[in-house]
Design a protein around this motif. Structure first.
Motif, PDB file in Angstrom:
ATOM      1  N   UNK A  48      67.893  34.709  33.179  1.00  0.00           N
ATOM      2  CA  UNK A  48      68.691  33.818  32.628  1.00  0.00           C
ATOM      3  C   UNK A  48      68.699  32.389  33.742  1.00  0.00           C
ATOM      4  N   UNK A  49      68.525  32.647  34.578  1.00  0.00           N
ATOM      5  CA  UNK A  49      68.674  31.481  35.509  1.00  0.00           C
ATOM      6  C   UNK A  49      67.947  32.133  37.162  1.00  0.00           C
ATOM      7  N   UNK A  50      67.410  31.375  37.697  1.00  0.00           N
ATOM      8  CA  UNK A  50      65.951  31.536  38.448  1.00  0.00           C
ATOM      9  C   UNK A  50      66.150  30.450  39.695  1.00  0.00           C
ATOM     10  N   UNK A  51      66.008  30.579  40.416  1.00  0.00           N
ATOM     11  CA  UNK A  51      66.410  29.748  41.917  1.00  0.00           C
ATOM     12  C   UNK A  51      64.712  29.994  43.221  1.00  0.00           C
ATOM     13  N   UNK A  52      64.235  28.639  42.921  1.00  0.00           N
ATOM     14  CA  UNK A  52      63.102  28.368  44.120  1.00  0.00           C
ATOM     15  C   UNK A  52      63.777  27.048  44.198  1.00  0.00           C
ATOM     16  N   UNK A  53      64.423  26.877  45.579  1.00  0.00           N
ATOM     17  CA  UNK A  53      64.927  26.118  46.266  1.00  0.00           C
ATOM     18  C   UNK A  53      64.830  25.835  47.767  1.00  0.00           C
ATOM     19  N   UNK A  54      65.885  24.628  48.224  1.00  0.00           N
ATOM     20  CA  UNK A  54      66.111  24.357  49.402  1.00  0.00           C
ATOM     21  C   UNK A  54      64.537  24.668  50.281  1.00  0.00           C
ATOM     22  N   UNK A  55      63.816  23.317  49.953  1.00  0.00           N
ATOM     23  CA  UNK A  55      62.037  23.897  50.508  1.00  0.00           C
ATOM     24  C   UNK A  55      62.026  23.133  52.214  1.00  0.00           C
ATOM     25  N   UNK A  56      61.441  23.792  53.285  1.00  0.00           N
ATOM     26  CA  UNK A  56      61.493  23.293  54.767  1.00  0.00           C
ATOM     27  C   UNK A  56      60.437  22.791  55.169  1.00  0.00           C
ATOM     28  N   UNK A  57      59.497  21.790  55.514  1.00  0.00           N
ATOM     29  CA  UNK A  57      58.182  22.405  56.181  1.00  0.00           C
ATOM     30  C   UNK A  57      57.842  22.619  57.281  1.00  0.00           C
ATOM     31  N   UNK A  58      57.122  23.628  57.934  1.00  0.00           N
ATOM     32  CA  UNK A  58      56.675  23.473  59.057  1.00  0.00           C
ATOM     33  C   UNK A  58      55.150  23.952  59.296  1.00  0.00           C
ATOM     34  N   UNK A  59      54.911  23.080  60.884  1.00  0.00           N
ATOM     35  CA  UNK A  59      53.197  23.103  60.635  1.00  0.00           C
ATOM     36  C   UNK A  59      53.088  23.697  61.679  1.00  0.00           C
ATOM     37  N   UNK A  60      52.049  24.862  61.452  1.00  0.00           N
ATOM     38  CA  UNK A  60      52.117  25.275  63.050  1.00  0.00           C
ATOM     39  C   UNK A  60      50.385  25.660  63.126  1.00  0.00           C
ATOM     40  N   UNK A  61      49.765  25.390  63.886  1.00  0.00           N
ATOM     41  CA  UNK A  61      47.739  25.519  64.018  1.00  0.00           C
ATOM     42  C   UNK A  61      47.288  25.021  62.315  1.00  0.00           C
ATOM     43  N   UNK A  62      47.394  24.326  62.067  1.00  0.00           N
ATOM     44  CA  UNK A  62      46.997  23.378  60.726  1.00  0.00           C
ATOM     45  C   UNK A  62      47.349  23.637  59.575  1.00  0.00           C
ATOM     46  N   UNK A  63      48.000  24.774  59.517  1.00  0.00           N
ATOM     47  CA  UNK A  63      49.031  25.419  58.055  1.00  0.00           C
ATOM     48  C   UNK A  63      50.231  25.425  58.230  1.00  0.00           C
ATOM     49  N   UNK A  64      50.572  25.030  56.622  1.00  0.00           N
ATOM     50  CA  UNK A  64      51.790  24.472  56.435  1.00  0.00           C
ATOM     51  C   UNK A  64      52.828  25.676  55.905  1.00  0.00           C
ATOM     52  N   UNK A  65      53.974  25.878  56.087  1.00  0.00           N
ATOM     53  CA  UNK A  65      54.667  26.733  56.391  1.00  0.00           C
ATOM     54  C   UNK A  65      55.525  26.455  55.413  1.00  0.00           C
ATOM     55  N   UNK A  66      55.997  26.590  53.661  1.00  0.00           N
ATOM     56  CA  UNK A  66      57.036  26.104  53.292  1.00  0.00           C
ATOM     57  C   UNK A  66      58.273  27.064  53.056  1.00  0.00           C
TER      58      UNK A  66
END
Length: 322
Positions: A200-218
C-alpha cells in the motif's frame, strides 16, 4: 576512534560504526571542504538543520544550526524539515531541503550561504512548482558543469493504482543553481522484489549520483525509513537524464540484525582522508530492535568492481579509514 602511530609521520585512523555521538538524526549528508568535513542531517524537524564538523569523519563536534527557519522574516513552512544537502559552487554554498508548507504539501527549497556552517537563507522556495509533495533533493554537477536536480515525488500525495508510491525524478538546473528547467524525467519507481512493489506504501527515495568511467550510478533507498528493511540499491545509465537500469545485485547495503544493524539507508557519498577513497555515509537505527526515526550516522567504503557498485558494509567492527 583509535589512532596508532605507524611511523614517525603518519597515523592510522580507524572507525567503528556508528560514528560520532549524535543520535535522533536521519539522512546524513557529508561535505568535505579542504581538510574539514561537515555533516548535515534531518535533526531539528520543527525548525531546520544542525551542522557538525570533523577532521576525520569519525569524531564530530556540533557547531550550531546551519539553517534555522525561525530566523527568517518570511516563513513558508510549518515543520518536517528533512534531508538537507549542501554543495559548494563558485564560492557559494547551496543547501537543498524539504519541509511541509502551510498547505500541507511537502515542498523543496534552496538556501544559500557564504559559509558551510551557515547561516543559510532561503533563495528559492517551491523549487518544484507542480502539484504534489517533493523531497530529497540532490545536486549533481557533471564534468561539463551542467547541473541537475534529482528529487523524489513523495508518496504522501502520489497515488498509483490505489497505492501510495514514491518516484525518483531528475530535471536540469539553471546556471545559478537556484531553479530547475526543462521537463521532469521519471527515473525510478519501486519494482524490484526487495522494494515491496505491491504494498500500500512504496518507496524509492534518497537519490545520490556517483559518476564512474563515464557511467552514472544513481543510488537510492527503498522501504520505510523506520523499518529494519530500509536498504540501498542503485541503477546505472550513460546519461544523467536516464533511462536508468537497476542492478540485479540490489540491495547493496542492507540490515545485519545479528550484529545490531537495522535499516541502513538514505546515503550520501564523500571522499576519505586521502581525497580519493569513496565512502558511503548512511544512517542506522539507534535501537535496532525498535526501529523509529531515531537514527545514527555510519560510514563504509564504496568501490567499483567489474562495473558494479559495491559497499563494504554495513560494518560493525573496527575499520581503517583511508
Amino acid at each position: 576512534m583509535n589512532n596508532e602511530q605507524t611511523d614517525s609521520t603518519q597515523e592510522s585512523v580507524t572507525y567503528t560504526n556508528p560514528v560520532g555521538e549524535m543520535s535522533d538524526i536521519g539522512d546524513p549528508y557529508v561535505l568535505k571542504v579542504e581538510d574539514t568535513y561537515y555533516m548535515y542531517a534531518t535533526s531539528v524537524a520543527h525548525a531546520g538543520f544542525k551542522v557538525w564538523e570533523s577532521t576525520d569523519m569519525v569524531e564530530w563536534v556540533e557547531v550550531g544550526m546551519a539553517y534555522d527557519h525561525r530566523d527568517h522574516e518570511e516563513k513558508w513552512a510549518q515543520y518536517d524539515f528533512w534531508a538537507p544537502e549542501v554543495i559548494e559552487h563558485n564560492g557559494t554554498f547551496y543547501m537543498v531541503y524539504s519541509a511541509r508548507a502551510y498547505n500541507g504539501s511537502l515542498k523543496m527549497a534552496i538556501a544559500t550561504s557564504d559559509s558551510p556552517t551557515g547561516p543559510f537563507m532561503d533563495a528559492t522556495v517551491g523549487l518544484i512548482d507542480r502539484p504534489g509533495s517533493f523531497i530529497d533533493g540532490h545536486f549533481f554537477i557533471d564534468d561539463d558543469d551542467k547541473a541537475y536536480m534529482y528529487y523524489v515525488e513523495d508518496n504522501h500525495e502520489n497515488i498509483v493504482d490505489g497505492n501510495h508510491v514514491s518516484h525518483v525524478y531528475v530535471q536540469e538546473m539553471t546556471d545559478d543553481l537556484l531553479n530547475v528547467t526543462g521537463e521532469p524525467h521519471l527515473l525510478l519507481e519501486p519494482d524490484q522484489a526487495w522494494e515491496n512493489p505491491h504494498g500500500e506504501y512504496q518507496w524509492n527515495e534518497g537519490p545520490f549520483v556517483v559518476k564512474h568511467d563515464d557511467l552514472y550510478y544513481l543510488m537510492y533507498s527503498a522501504n520505510f525509513y523506520a523499518s529494519s528493511d530500509y536498504a540501498v540499491g542503485y541503477a546505472v545509465s550513460d546519461n544523467p537524464l536516464g533511462p536508468f537500469e537497476k542492478s540485479e545485485s540490489n540491495p547493496i547495503l542492507s540490515k545485519d540484525m545479528e550484529n545490531g544493524i537495522s535499516g541502513p539507508g538514505h546515503n550520501s557519498v564523500t571522499v576519505g582522508l586521502d581525497d580519493e577513497t569513496l565512502y558511503a555515509v548512511y544512517h542506522v537505527h539507534t535501537d535496532p530492535e525498535n526501529p523509529t526515526g531515531d537514527r545514527r550516522p555510519a560510514i563504509d567504503r564504496l568501490y567499483f568492481e567489474d562495473g558494479e557498485m559495491k559497499i563494504g558494509g554495513p560494518t560493525s567492527d573496527e575499520q581503517e579509514l583511508r
